[in-house]
Design a protein around this motif. Structure first.
Motif, PDB file in Angstrom:
ATOM      1  N   GLN A 174     126.461 -37.549  88.678  1.00 28.53           N
ATOM      2  CA  GLN A 174     127.838 -37.688  88.218  1.00 28.53           C
ATOM      3  C   GLN A 174     128.725 -36.660  88.922  1.00 28.53           C
ATOM      4  O   GLN A 174     129.886 -36.935  89.206  1.00 28.53           O
ATOM      5  CB  GLN A 174     127.895 -37.573  86.691  1.00 28.53           C
ATOM      6  CG  GLN A 174     129.122 -38.193  86.037  1.00 28.53           C
ATOM      7  CD  GLN A 174     129.298 -39.673  86.309  1.00 28.53           C
ATOM      8  OE1 GLN A 174     129.424 -40.093  87.468  1.00 28.53           O
ATOM      9  NE2 GLN A 174     129.319 -40.488  85.281  1.00 28.53           N
ATOM     10  N   ARG A 175     128.176 -35.492  89.248  1.00 24.16           N
ATOM     11  CA  ARG A 175     128.944 -34.514  90.020  1.00 24.16           C
ATOM     12  C   ARG A 175     129.278 -35.059  91.400  1.00 24.16           C
ATOM     13  O   ARG A 175     130.375 -34.829  91.919  1.00 24.16           O
ATOM     14  CB  ARG A 175     128.162 -33.205  90.153  1.00 24.16           C
ATOM     15  CG  ARG A 175     128.128 -32.396  88.869  1.00 24.16           C
ATOM     16  CD  ARG A 175     127.200 -31.201  89.008  1.00 24.16           C
ATOM     17  NE  ARG A 175     126.893 -30.637  87.719  1.00 24.16           N
ATOM     18  CZ  ARG A 175     127.608 -29.654  87.149  1.00 24.16           C
ATOM     19  NH1 ARG A 175     128.602 -29.118  87.788  1.00 24.16           N
ATOM     20  NH2 ARG A 175     127.297 -29.218  85.954  1.00 24.16           N
ATOM     21  N   HIS A 195     138.452 -33.687  72.503  1.00 20.93           N
ATOM     22  CA  HIS A 195     138.227 -32.433  73.216  1.00 20.93           C
ATOM     23  C   HIS A 195     139.051 -32.348  74.492  1.00 20.93           C
ATOM     24  O   HIS A 195     139.627 -31.311  74.804  1.00 20.93           O
ATOM     25  CB  HIS A 195     136.740 -32.312  73.560  1.00 20.93           C
ATOM     26  CG  HIS A 195     136.382 -31.041  74.264  1.00 20.93           C
ATOM     27  ND1 HIS A 195     136.335 -29.835  73.621  1.00 20.93           N
ATOM     28  CD2 HIS A 195     136.097 -30.787  75.555  1.00 20.93           C
ATOM     29  CE1 HIS A 195     136.009 -28.892  74.484  1.00 20.93           C
ATOM     30  NE2 HIS A 195     135.858 -29.437  75.667  1.00 20.93           N
ATOM     31  N   ILE A 196     139.121 -33.444  75.226  1.00 17.69           N
ATOM     32  CA  ILE A 196     139.648 -33.354  76.584  1.00 17.69           C
ATOM     33  C   ILE A 196     141.038 -33.973  76.754  1.00 17.69           C
ATOM     34  O   ILE A 196     141.743 -33.650  77.712  1.00 17.69           O
ATOM     35  CB  ILE A 196     138.624 -33.954  77.587  1.00 17.69           C
ATOM     36  CG1 ILE A 196     138.921 -33.468  79.005  1.00 17.69           C
ATOM     37  CG2 ILE A 196     138.567 -35.468  77.498  1.00 17.69           C
ATOM     38  CD1 ILE A 196     137.753 -33.519  79.921  1.00 17.69           C
ATOM     39  N   CYS A 197     141.461 -34.821  75.828  1.00 19.17           N
ATOM     40  CA  CYS A 197     142.713 -35.552  76.053  1.00 19.17           C
ATOM     41  C   CYS A 197     143.899 -34.911  75.344  1.00 19.17           C
ATOM     42  O   CYS A 197     143.747 -34.206  74.354  1.00 19.17           O
ATOM     43  CB  CYS A 197     142.566 -36.996  75.582  1.00 19.17           C
ATOM     44  SG  CYS A 197     141.379 -37.899  76.561  1.00 19.17           S
ATOM     45  N   ASP A 198     145.095 -35.187  75.871  1.00 17.15           N
ATOM     46  CA  ASP A 198     146.324 -34.737  75.217  1.00 17.15           C
ATOM     47  C   ASP A 198     146.815 -35.798  74.236  1.00 17.15           C
ATOM     48  O   ASP A 198     147.246 -35.490  73.141  1.00 17.15           O
ATOM     49  CB  ASP A 198     147.404 -34.476  76.263  1.00 17.15           C
ATOM     50  CG  ASP A 198     146.917 -33.494  77.318  1.00 17.15           C
ATOM     51  OD1 ASP A 198     146.526 -32.381  76.936  1.00 17.15           O
ATOM     52  OD2 ASP A 198     146.904 -33.843  78.510  1.00 17.15           O
ATOM     53  N   VAL A 247     132.292 -28.891  92.710  1.00 20.37           N
ATOM     54  CA  VAL A 247     131.597 -29.569  91.600  1.00 20.37           C
ATOM     55  C   VAL A 247     130.286 -28.865  91.250  1.00 20.37           C
ATOM     56  O   VAL A 247     129.491 -29.371  90.465  1.00 20.37           O
ATOM     57  CB  VAL A 247     131.333 -31.069  91.888  1.00 20.37           C
ATOM     58  CG1 VAL A 247     132.640 -31.805  92.069  1.00 20.37           C
ATOM     59  CG2 VAL A 247     130.429 -31.253  93.087  1.00 20.37           C
ATOM     60  N   GLY A 248     130.058 -27.694  91.854  1.00 22.07           N
ATOM     61  CA  GLY A 248     128.919 -26.884  91.463  1.00 22.07           C
ATOM     62  C   GLY A 248     127.596 -27.347  92.039  1.00 22.07           C
ATOM     63  O   GLY A 248     126.544 -27.077  91.464  1.00 22.07           O
ATOM     64  N   LEU A 249     127.614 -28.073  93.149  1.00 25.27           N
ATOM     65  CA  LEU A 249     126.349 -28.507  93.746  1.00 25.27           C
ATOM     66  C   LEU A 249     125.944 -27.624  94.934  1.00 25.27           C
ATOM     67  O   LEU A 249     124.789 -27.263  95.074  1.00 25.27           O
ATOM     68  CB  LEU A 249     126.434 -29.968  94.203  1.00 25.27           C
ATOM     69  CG  LEU A 249     126.407 -31.005  93.094  1.00 25.27           C
ATOM     70  CD1 LEU A 249     126.592 -32.399  93.655  1.00 25.27           C
ATOM     71  CD2 LEU A 249     125.108 -30.951  92.303  1.00 25.27           C
ATOM     72  N   LEU A 281     133.507 -29.261  83.931  1.00 24.34           N
ATOM     73  CA  LEU A 281     133.918 -29.482  85.320  1.00 24.34           C
ATOM     74  C   LEU A 281     135.265 -30.200  85.379  1.00 24.34           C
ATOM     75  O   LEU A 281     136.160 -29.827  86.154  1.00 24.34           O
ATOM     76  CB  LEU A 281     132.836 -30.285  86.050  1.00 24.34           C
ATOM     77  CG  LEU A 281     133.180 -30.773  87.454  1.00 24.34           C
ATOM     78  CD1 LEU A 281     133.439 -29.591  88.386  1.00 24.34           C
ATOM     79  CD2 LEU A 281     132.055 -31.640  88.010  1.00 24.34           C
ATOM     80  N   LEU A 282     135.416 -31.232  84.530  1.00 21.63           N
ATOM     81  CA  LEU A 282     136.687 -31.975  84.531  1.00 21.63           C
ATOM     82  C   LEU A 282     137.849 -31.077  84.108  1.00 21.63           C
ATOM     83  O   LEU A 282     138.956 -31.170  84.654  1.00 21.63           O
ATOM     84  CB  LEU A 282     136.582 -33.196  83.608  1.00 21.63           C
ATOM     85  CG  LEU A 282     135.638 -34.299  84.108  1.00 21.63           C
ATOM     86  CD1 LEU A 282     135.464 -35.369  83.050  1.00 21.63           C
ATOM     87  CD2 LEU A 282     136.162 -34.920  85.403  1.00 21.63           C
ATOM     88  N   MET A 283     137.609 -30.186  83.156  1.00 20.64           N
ATOM     89  CA  MET A 283     138.655 -29.231  82.731  1.00 20.64           C
ATOM     90  C   MET A 283     139.059 -28.339  83.895  1.00 20.64           C
ATOM     91  O   MET A 283     140.249 -28.075  84.104  1.00 20.64           O
ATOM     92  CB  MET A 283     138.121 -28.324  81.630  1.00 20.64           C
ATOM     93  CG  MET A 283     137.670 -29.056  80.440  1.00 20.64           C
ATOM     94  SD  MET A 283     138.991 -29.177  79.288  1.00 20.64           S
ATOM     95  CE  MET A 283     138.108 -28.825  77.846  1.00 20.64           C
ATOM     96  N   THR A 284     138.063 -27.842  84.634  1.00 24.81           N
ATOM     97  CA  THR A 284     138.346 -26.959  85.763  1.00 24.81           C
ATOM     98  C   THR A 284     139.151 -27.693  86.830  1.00 24.81           C
ATOM     99  O   THR A 284     140.143 -27.171  87.352  1.00 24.81           O
ATOM    100  CB  THR A 284     137.021 -26.458  86.381  1.00 24.81           C
ATOM    101  OG1 THR A 284     136.181 -26.037  85.329  1.00 24.81           O
ATOM    102  CG2 THR A 284     137.261 -25.318  87.342  1.00 24.81           C
TER     103      THR A 284
END
Lengths: 258, 280
Positions: A150-151, A209-212, A130-132, A185-188
Motif C-alpha cells: 500500500q505504501r 480520525h482522518i477527515c474534516d 513513504v518510509g520504504l 503516512l497519509l497525515m504526513t
C-alpha cells in the motif's frame, strides 16, 4: 477560496438500456482545497461509484463536476493531463500493483507517461517519503507485505504531485497496526503537500480520525452531511447514520460514551 | 460429558517444510474449552486460521500437525484417519469461512448444500431433509426459506449467503463451530446482524464457538475468553470483559493503534515489535 472539487446534481449509471442501474442519485457536494472529505456508507451505497467517476474511470454519468478548476465533461474519458492532477489509491494492494513489475517500474511508468524528466530523483524521494527507502526499489510486489504494497501504491499516486488524491478504502484490507501506519503516512503527506483528499470507507472510526467533513450515502443518495466533530459527538440526524454508528460501536474506536 | 472438556488441545504444532528445514507456523497451542465462546485474535500470519484448520484436520499438504493431546468430547482426534475425520467434520464440528462467495458451491442449490451434511451423516428421506433444512433456514433469520432453499448462491446477498452457511453448519447440531472471520466480507450493518445471530444460536443451542478475527474489540463483545496469537504462539489469554487488564505489550499495542476520538488528527501510536515476544 474556491473549492477544489465541486459536484452538482451528479447521477452515475452502470450498464445501458433496460439493464441500466442508477448507482448514484443527484449527488452534490463541494470540497475545499487541502480538505480531507469522507464518503461513508455500506456496500452498494454508491460511494465507490462516485469516487470512480471523480477518478475519470467511469464515464457513464450526468450532471456537473469541476475538479481543480477544470470542468469534467460527462460521457468521455478525461485527457491524460487530468490524471496527473487526480490520482487514486485502491483498496486492495494485492490487486492494484502489477505482479510482474518491480517497484521501480511501477513508479517510473506514471512519471514517464506524464513527461517528468527527473524520474530518478523523484523515485528516490518518494520511496523515502513513504518510509520504504531505496532497498525496496527493485523488488516485486510478492516480496512485500500488504502494508509495504500500500505504501508503493501511495508512492505511485503522490509521485505525480497530484492536487487531488482519491482513496478507496485504503486500509480496510490491512491489519490494525498497519492501518495505523498508513493513516499516519497519509497525515504526513497531507501536512507536506497541498493535496485535497477524498477518502471512502465504511469504518466510521477511521473516517472520524482522518477527515474534516463527511457525506453519508445510502442507496446511491447522500443522506447526510456532517463535520468530523459532529460525527464524534454523535450529533447525527439521519436514521441510517445512527444505524452505522450503532454498528461501529465497540467494533472500532468510536466511544459510545463520547 | 463434563462442561470443561468439549475441546481439549495441548502442544499443537503445525509445521511446513521450507528450504531451510521445517518452519513451525503454530507452536505449542493449547486450549481447553467447554460450551463457551472463545476468541482467537491475531494479525495476518499469526497462525490463527491454520490453528482452526488443524483442529478440524484440514491442514493442507505438505503441512504437518502434531500435538500431545487433541480431543473433541471423548473422541481422540489424533487417532483419526481421513475417513474418521469425515465422520467428525460436519457432524460434531463445523467451520464457517470468511466469504460466502467462495465457500458456498456456486453450481449447487442452497438447499442441497444444507442437506448434504444430513445425507452424509444421517439416514433421512428427502421430505424430512427438506423439512429440516427449511426449519434451519428460518432459524437463521431468513424470511422466505422456500425461495432460498431453491436458490443458487449468486442469487443471494452476502449476508444471506453467510446465513445459509451458518444454517448448513447448524443442521447436524454440532458440538463445536469454528468461525474464521465470518463477517469481514460483509457490510458493516449486516456484520452486526450476523454476529448477533451466531451469538444467539450458539448460546441457545449450547454449542462451543471459536471465533477467529483480527478485530479485537469485536471479538471482545461476543466472546467469553480471548487468546491473542503472535507469530504462531499464544502470547496472552484474556477475559473478554476486561480487555483493560491486558498485560502483554503486543495486545496493548493492538488496542492502542485503533483510531479513537482522543487522537483525532494526530499520529496514531504504531506497534514496535519485540523479538522476545516470539519466545514468550
Amino acid at each position: 477560496m474556491n473549492a477544489t472539487i465541486v459536484i452538482q446534481g451528479v447521477d452515475v449509471f452502470h450498464g445501458q438500456g433496460a439493464q441500466r442501474f442508477h448507482a448514484v442519485k443527484q449527488a452534490s457536494l463541494s470540497i475545499a482545497p487541502r480538505e480531507t472529505f469522507g464518503l461513508v456508507g455500506g456496500s452498494g451505497s454508491g460511494k465507490s461509484s462516485l469516487l470512480r467517476v471523480l477518478a475519470g474511470l467511469s464515464p457513464n454519468w450526468s450532471g456537473s463536476i469541476t475538479m481543480a478548476g477544470e470542468a469534467m465533461p460527462p460521457g468521455q474519458r478525461p485527457p491524460r493531463a487530468f490524471h496527473r492532477h487526480v490520482q487514486m489509491v485502491f483498496q486492495d494492494p494485492y490487486a492494484s500493483l502489477n505482479p510482474r513489475h518491480t517497484v521501480d517500474r511501477i513508479l517510473s511508468e506514471g512519471l514517464a507517461l506524464h513527461g517528468f524528466r527527473d524520474a530518478e530523483q523523484r523515485i528516490r524521494d518518494v520511496l523515502d517519503q513513504v518510509g520504504l527507502g531505496p532497498r525496496f526499489r527493485f523488488r516485486y510486489p510478492h516480496e512485500l507485505s500488504g502494508g509495504q504494497r500500500q505504501r508503493v501504491a501511495i508512492a505511485r499516486a503522490i509521485s505525480l504531485e497530484p492536487q487531488i488524491l482519491l482513496l478507496d478504502e485504503p486500509t480496510s484490507a490491512l491489519d490494525a497496526s498497519v492501518q495505523a501506519e498508513i493513516l499516519n503516512l497519509l497525515m504526513t503527506i497531507r501536512q507536506q503537500r497541498p493535496v485535497t483528499c477524498v477518502f471512502v470507507s465504511h469504518d466510521l472510526a477511521v473516517i472520524a480520525h482522518i477527515c474534516d467533513r463527511v457525506a453519508v450515502m445510502q442507496h446511491g443518495s447522500i443522506v447526510e452531511h456532517l463535520t468530523a466533530d459532529e460525527l464524534i459527538s454523535r450529533q447525527v440526524s439521519h436514521p441510517y447514520t445512527r444505524q452505522l454508528l450503532a454498528a461501529s460501536e465497540g467494533l472500532s474506536g468510536i466511544d459510545p460514551a463520547a | 460429558m463434563t462442561d470443561a472438556s468439549l475441546l481439549d488441545i495441548e502442544g499443537l504444532t503445525v509445521s511446513f517444510p521450507s528450504d531451510s528445514g521445517r518452519v513451525s507456523v503454530v507452536r505449542d497451542f493449547a486450549l481447553r474449552m467447554g460450551r463457551e465462546k472463545i476468541g482467537i485474535v491475531g494479525e495476518s500470519g499469526s497462525g490463527k486460521s491454520i490453528t482452526a484448520r488443524a483442529i478440524l484436520g484440514l491442514v493442507p499438504h505438505p503441512g504437518q500437525t502434531t500435538a500431545r493431546r487433541m480431543q473433541l468430547g471423548n473422541r481422540n482426534l489424533l487417532a483419526l484417519d481421513s475417513a474418521g475425520w469425515r465422520g467428525i467434520r460436519g457432524k460434531y464440528a463445523g467451520m464457517i469461512m470468511q466469504d460466502p462467495k467462495f465457500s458456498l458451491n456456486p453450481v449447487m442449490r442452497i438447499g442441497d448444500q444444507i442437506t448434504e451434511t444430513l445425507r452424509l451423516h444421517e439416514k433421512l428421506d428427502r421430505a424430512e431433509q427438506r423439512r429440516r433444512a427449511i426449519a434451519i433456514l428460518q432459524a437463521v433469520g431468513i424470511d422466505d426459506p422456500e425461495r432460498v432453499y431453491a436458490a443458487y448462491p449468486h442469487e443471494l446477498s452476502g449476508g444471506m449467503g453467510q446465513r445459509a452457511m451458518i444454517a448448513a453448519m447448524l443442521i447436524s447440531s454440532p458440538e463445536l463451530i469454528i468461525a474464521d472471520e465470518p463477517t469481514s466480507a460483509l457490510d458493516v450493518l449486516v456484520r452486526e446482524q450476523v454476529l448477533k445471530l451466531l451469538d444467539d444460536l450458539v448460546t441457545t443451542r449450547g454449542i462451543g464457538l471459536i471465533l477467529i478475527s483480527h478485530d479485537l474489540p469485536m471479538v471482545a463483545r461476543f466472546c467469553d475468553r480471548i487468546l491473542v496469537m503472535y507469530r504462531g504462539r499464544i502470547v496472552e489469554t484474556l477475559d473478554a470483559h476486561h480487555l483493560d487488564r491486558a498485560n502483554h505489550p503486543y495486545t496493548k499495542g493492538l488496542m492502542a493503534c485503533l483510531p479513537q476520538p482522543a487522537y483525532r488528527g494526530q499520529m496514531l501510536p504504531s506497534l514496535s515489535r519485540d523479538p522476545a515476544w516470539e519466545q514468550a
